[in-house]
Structures are given as C-alpha cells and as structure tokens.
Design a protein around this motif. Structure first.
Motif, mmCIF file in Angstrom:
data_model
loop_
_atom_site.group_PDB
_atom_site.id
_atom_site.type_symbol
_atom_site.label_atom_id
_atom_site.label_comp_id
_atom_site.label_asym_id
_atom_site.label_seq_id
_atom_site.Cartn_x
_atom_site.Cartn_y
_atom_site.Cartn_z
ATOM 1 N N ALA A 131 5.822 6.813 -8.633
ATOM 2 C CA ALA A 131 7.283 6.662 -8.679
ATOM 3 C C ALA A 131 7.759 5.585 -7.704
ATOM 4 C CB ALA A 131 7.945 8.002 -8.358
ATOM 5 N N LEU A 132 7.220 5.574 -6.503
ATOM 6 C CA LEU A 132 7.599 4.556 -5.524
ATOM 7 C C LEU A 132 7.235 3.154 -6.020
ATOM 8 C CD1 LEU A 132 6.471 6.405 -2.277
ATOM 9 C CD2 LEU A 132 8.817 5.660 -2.762
ATOM 10 N N ALA A 133 6.059 3.018 -6.616
ATOM 11 C CA ALA A 133 5.634 1.717 -7.151
ATOM 12 C C ALA A 133 6.557 1.265 -8.275
ATOM 13 C CB ALA A 133 4.191 1.804 -7.635
ATOM 14 N N VAL A 176 0.862 -1.186 0.000
ATOM 15 C CA VAL A 176 0.000 0.000 0.000
ATOM 16 C C VAL A 176 0.897 1.235 0.000
ATOM 17 C CG1 VAL A 176 -1.709 1.346 1.278
ATOM 18 C CG2 VAL A 176 -1.904 -1.140 1.173
ATOM 19 N N LEU A 177 0.654 2.141 -0.933
ATOM 20 C CA LEU A 177 1.455 3.353 -1.072
ATOM 21 C C LEU A 177 0.604 4.545 -0.675
ATOM 22 C CD1 LEU A 177 2.322 1.776 -4.304
ATOM 23 C CD2 LEU A 177 4.271 2.663 -3.034
ATOM 24 N N VAL A 181 3.440 -1.094 3.988
ATOM 25 C CA VAL A 181 2.822 0.216 3.760
ATOM 26 C C VAL A 181 3.951 1.241 3.648
ATOM 27 C CG1 VAL A 181 1.243 1.968 4.629
ATOM 28 C CG2 VAL A 181 0.811 -0.446 5.129
ATOM 29 N N ILE A 182 3.981 1.965 2.535
ATOM 30 C CA ILE A 182 4.990 3.009 2.347
ATOM 31 C C ILE A 182 4.308 4.368 2.428
ATOM 32 C CG2 ILE A 182 6.797 3.956 0.872
ATOM 33 C CD1 ILE A 182 6.969 1.303 -0.550
ATOM 34 N N THR A 183 4.838 5.217 3.262
ATOM 35 C CA THR A 183 4.330 6.580 3.379
ATOM 36 C C THR A 183 5.498 7.558 3.254
ATOM 37 O OG1 THR A 183 2.946 8.051 4.717
ATOM 38 C CG2 THR A 183 4.489 6.632 5.899
ATOM 39 N N PHE A 208 0.237 -3.588 -5.986
ATOM 40 C CA PHE A 208 0.307 -2.225 -5.472
ATOM 41 C C PHE A 208 -1.094 -1.640 -5.301
ATOM 42 C CE2 PHE A 208 4.295 -2.796 -7.857
ATOM 43 C CZ PHE A 208 5.193 -2.585 -6.824
ATOM 44 N N VAL A 209 -1.318 -1.013 -4.144
ATOM 45 C CA VAL A 209 -2.573 -0.316 -3.866
ATOM 46 C C VAL A 209 -2.239 1.167 -3.684
ATOM 47 C CG1 VAL A 209 -4.550 -0.114 -2.328
ATOM 48 C CG2 VAL A 209 -3.491 -2.363 -2.724
#
Length: 366
Positions: A23-25, A5-6, A284-286, A37-38
């Motif tokens: 970009a992160l994905a 989850v981004l 989870v990336i924040t 990817f969400v």
C-alpha cells in the motif's frame, strides 16, 4: 530515480507488514511513478514474525497445529519449519506467541485467566517433530502468567500450598507456592525474539507496564507483580534481567527453560537482509500500528531509523497513530493514519487505503 526501501512492521490486527508495504509503495508511485521500491516487511517477535520468516526463507513449511487459545478454547494455527542444514539436521522451528496465545485472539480481555498454554503446546509439537533449534517470537501476549502456561505444556508443574496445580493465568500465580520441573522437556537450542527490554518485576516490569493493556486494574498490578517476584525466586531467576518481563513474564520462563533472549527486530532484519537493502537507498519508510513512548525501546521503527541514519538515508514513518509521548525526531517526516483519516475508527476500517494516502504524502514531503 529514487530508491525507496519499505520496512514496516504489521499494523497489529488490521493489516500485515507485506500488505502495508504494498500500500505504501502504491501511494508513493502516484507521486513518483519511476521510483525503485525494495520490499522488506518486518517483525520484531510479535504478530507477523512467522510470516516474515516464511517470506524470507526458501523451503519454509507451515505446520498446522491445534492448541488451546489464550482463553482456553481450541484454535487452529501453525508453526513454521525451516529447512535442515549441517548445524540443524532436524530443521528449525519458528513459533510465535501472537498466533497461539496472543491478545488479538481474544474476544474480550481476560486479565486473570488468559495464559500461554497454547504457545507451549505449539513448541511441544515442534519438539515432537524432532527439530534441532527453536526460534520463538513473544510479542502481542494476552496474559500476565509469567509463562507458566507455556512451561506447563512442556511438562512443568506449578502447585499451591496444598500441592495441587494452580489455576491458569495470573489468577493461578497468586496461589503459587512451589514448582516441580522434574517433567520439563529438555530444551534444544532456543532463541527468543523479543521487542522489549523490560525486567520481570518493578515499575518497569511485566505487570506495571503491560498489565493494563491486558486488563489488569491498579489493585491487581501490585499483587501480580509480587507473584511474579515469587515465581522468579522459585525458578532461581534474576527478575531484573532485561527482556524477562516480555509477554507477561514469558521471557523469564523461557530463560528458565534454557533459552537466550535476543532483540527481535535485529534478528529479523538480519534474516531478510535489511542492512544491505538500505545501503544505497535514498529513502526508508517504516511504521507500525501505534508509534508511542515504547516504540523507541527495541521495536521495528526505531531500529530501522537507526540503520537508515547509519546509511545516510532519509527515514520516514507511517503509523496507525502517533502518540504525544513518542519521539519522532528520528524521522524526517511522519504521518499518522488516524490524523489523516480523521478518526481512529476510520483508519482502522480501511488501513490499506490510508497507507496509500500516507505513501503519497510522504513522497511529497521530500
């Protein structure tokens, strides 16, 4: 297959939350191509709040408006109209301060003269449209005017000892002697999304904590803090109310108008379904532009990290910079784009590139 989850905030002034997610994905996929990817771009009441609502609510419509920017020059911007329902027959307006009176709209800091008039003008345009509810995001302010510009645009008058209108901005606050609210427009239901819990005055107040970011010098801070205390007295406000110091005191002005303050990250997260998205996620990336000592106080990364912990997911952080006074223990791994790029200038010049690199690095960190 890893479910990622981004959910970053925007990287203020450099890249939107949606583009940061992409970009992160892309970066993670170079390491783990079959990951799921969400995408959940976030906001907390500051820059990107209107965009987050626009992406999440079907039928949302941008409503163009021209307002006085924070330096007084006209700017073309928009508020967002959400569809009507049984509770809001006139629809709901979403207005953010960042796109009307925000610091990113300035060519140079104007600590004495910048104000929130444009924000109030956009709210007034929404009221003229006949909306039943107003949601406002008040992050990224350019001024410390106590929200007087906003309230003036809505019909209030702020007067000096001679009964004349005071100047705009913090400069005018110093001369404030009385307030006339007879012409102030009646507020509908108003909900305020804020990313801070600071009171209006004192060592954690609007002038002391946020004033330097807007150009206030040490000698100015004490005088402006006293002026904000005087404003609170004239508006019969509790200057210690959490969140009243948000946006240079605009939080206090909105409370005086009849609004309710709410944690911005939590409100946006509820709208975009973050909690259900994180449930069952592996990672989870924040992130945000600057992860610093204030980031644990109601901002997106700490809020998302808390949700990830509750769900048993691994929380990761990508930020434009990570300062020494920040708490990164909330995250299993963290990446600073500044450190990755070698300098702040390099990171700011190509945020998407360095976010892709960060995504790949975080994928390898597991």
């Amino acid at each position: 297959m890893t479910r990622v989850v981004l959910a970053p905030d925007s990287f203020k002034g450099t890249i939107t939350a949606a583009d940061a997610v992409a970009a992160l994905a892309d970066g993670w996929a170079t390491v783990e191509p079959d990951a799921e990817f969400v995408h959940r771009p976030m906001a907390d009441g500051g820059e990107g709040t209107v965009a987050a609502f626009a992406a999440a609510v079907p039928g949302a419509e941008r409503m163009p408006v021209t307002v006085d920017g924070p330096a007084g020059a006209p700017i073309d911007t928009a508020w967002l109209l959400l569809p009507a329902d049984a509770e809001t027959p006139g629809g709901t307006a979403v207005v953010d301060l960042a796109s009307t009176s925000g610091i990113e709209l300035l060519d140079e800091l104007r600590p004495a003269d910048a104000d929130t008039t444009g924000f109030g003008q956009a709210i007034a345009a929404a009221l003229d449209h006949g909306v039943s509810r107003v949601i406002v995001g008040i992050g990224s302010s350019a001024s410390t005017d106590g929200g007087t510009g906003m309230l003036t645009a809505l019909g209030a008058r702020f007067l000096d000892a001679a009964g004349a209108p005071v100047a705009r901005g913090a400069r005018g606050l110093l001369d404030l002697a009385s307030v006339d609210l007879d012409g102030l427009r009646v507020a509908p239901e108003v909900r305020v999304l804020t990313d801070v819990t600071n009171p209006l005055v004192g060592p954690r107040g609007a002038a002391a904590v946020f004033g330097p970011q807007k150009g206030l010098l040490p000698d100015d801070i004490e005088r402006v803090d006293a002026a904000l205390a005087r404003l609170a007295g004239l508006l019969c406000l509790d200057s210690s109310l959490p969140g009243s110091g948000a946006a240079g005191g605009t939080g206090a002005a909105l409370v005086a108008w009849g609004a309710a303050l709410a944690p911005g990250a939590a409100e946006v997260a509820d709208l975009v379904g973050i909690e259900s998205a994180i449930r069952g996620a592996d990672v989870v990336i924040t992130g945000e532009g600057s992860y610093d000592g204030q980031s644990g106080d109601g901002k997106v990364p700490s809020f998302i990290a808390g949700l990830a912990a509750s769900a048993g997911s691994t929380a990761l952080l990508a930020a434009g910079r990570i300062t020494d006074d920040s708490d990164t223990t909330l995250f299993t791994a963290s990446v600073s784009l500044t450190a990755l790029a070698g300098s702040s200038a390099a990171a700011l010049a190509e945020p998407a590139h360095w976010l892709r690199e960060a995504g790949a690095l975080l994928a390898r960190s597991r």
